[in-house]
Scaffold this motif. Structure first.
Motif, PDB file in Angstrom:
ATOM      1  N   LYS A  90       0.777  -1.127  -0.001  1.00  0.00           N
ATOM      2  CA  LYS A  90      -0.077   0.117  -0.224  1.00  0.00           C
ATOM      3  C   LYS A  90       1.080   1.184  -0.102  1.00  0.00           C
ATOM      4  N   GLY A  91       0.405   2.291  -0.710  1.00  0.00           N
ATOM      5  CA  GLY A  91       1.144   3.454  -0.757  1.00  0.00           C
ATOM      6  C   GLY A  91       2.122   3.507  -1.870  1.00  0.00           C
ATOM      7  N   ASP A  92       2.439   2.455  -2.770  1.00  0.00           N
ATOM      8  CA  ASP A  92       3.433   2.485  -3.680  1.00  0.00           C
ATOM      9  C   ASP A  92       2.670   2.418  -4.988  1.00  0.00           C
ATOM     10  N   PHE A  93       3.278   2.153  -6.381  1.00  0.00           N
ATOM     11  CA  PHE A  93       2.977   1.541  -7.380  1.00  0.00           C
ATOM     12  C   PHE A  93       2.280   0.245  -7.030  1.00  0.00           C
ATOM     13  N   LEU A  94       1.169  -0.048  -7.702  1.00  0.00           N
ATOM     14  CA  LEU A  94       0.394  -1.356  -7.442  1.00  0.00           C
ATOM     15  C   LEU A  94       0.607  -2.363  -8.551  1.00  0.00           C
TER      16      LEU A  94
END
Length: 285
Positions: free
Chosen positions: A99-103
């Protein structure tokens, strides 16, 4: 291995119509019914972006209610209409990324190694593969360079010759928002790692197929509506209510020379089937 691909859902909160005309919630229900009726059942269902239309939590809650009927394993990547945080919050099981980064993420539990790739440039219609994303992708390919890989992402790298859609296609890293950049980095990876059996995309709202730098690229049609195939230089953006469809991708390690085989599977009731033979077994002329 059988993979079902569903793309460009564009679900609106409260089952509101997209563009005041398209019942996207009902379109998704029909698509799920279609997938669940397949025999044999797909091994996995891949959603290649534009899950919601505005990218808000209420839309993803609507999607989750409908997907309760889907009992097969399924995974998602974001499209340009999605927002990472809200999508990940709603479907953490379908997006096994930090979570919080590129998926981005890897699926290693299937006969074919699959890579979910995040091409979202949040707030914009086009897609981007920046150097960070390309470096991540190369690292994943380099870990198992001899294994067959399938990449699924929202934005295709290809030119469709539909001008208003090509303005929103996948870009390489750009210096600024007015510089479209290029896809040389992705093309280099495709030429270097010959184990990539295909790339599955959405975004264009039409079924398209081509070979790009030696790799087959399959673009699935939307389950909601299709973009008009207007090839004029300044053709306006418009959509058609053509028959909705998903794509079914077959891959077998016993047929490496065939690679990925794709069927477009239309949703709905159509006249037929009519047998080729009569009751006595004679060919009907």
């Amino acid at each position: 291995m059988l993979i079902a691909q569903i793309t460009d859902l564009h679900i609106r909160a409260g089952r509101n119509l997209a563009y005041g005309r398209v019942d996207t919630a009902r379109a998704l229900e029909r698509a799920i019914d279609h997938v669940m009726a397949l025999d044999p059942a797909p091994d996995v269902v891949l959603f290649t972006g534009d899950i919601g239309d505005l990218g808000i939590a209420a839309e993803y809650a609507e999607v989750a209610d409908i997907l309760a009927a889907l009992t097969l394993p399924y995974y998602m990547v974001p499209g340009n209409h999605d927002r990472r945080a809200a999508l990940h919050d709603a479907f953490p099981h379908a997006i096994p990324a930090k979570k919080g980064d590129f998926l981005h993420y890897i699926l290693d539990d299937f006969p074919l190694r699959m890579i979910g790739l995040d091409t979202l440039d949040e707030g914009y219609g086009h897609g981007v593969l920046c150097q960070r994303r390309l470096a991540w992708l190369e690292n994943q390919l380099a870990q198992n360079p001899l294994l067959p890989h399938l990449i699924f992402m929202h934005h295709p790298p290809i030119t469709s010759f539909i001008a208003h859609m090509d303005a929103l296609k996948l870009r390489g890293e750009a210096d600024n928002r007015t510089n479209a950049g290029d896809n040389n980095g992705l093309a280099h990876l495709f030429r270097q790692y010959r184990g990539i059996v295909g790339v599955l995309c959405g975004h264009l709202h039409r079924p398209l197929h081509c070979v790009w730098h030696g790799v087959p690229v399959n673009v699935a049609p939307s389950i909601a509506h299709q973009v008009v195939a207007d090839f004029r230089e300044h053709g306006p953006a418009a959509f058609n209510m053509e028959p909705a469809a998903i794509q079914l991708h077959f891959w077998s390690p016993d047929l490496p020379e065939q690679g990925l085989l794709t069927h477009t599977s239309y949703i709905g009731d159509f006249a037929g089937p009519y047998p080729f033979f009569d009751a006595t077994g004679a060919l009907i002329s």
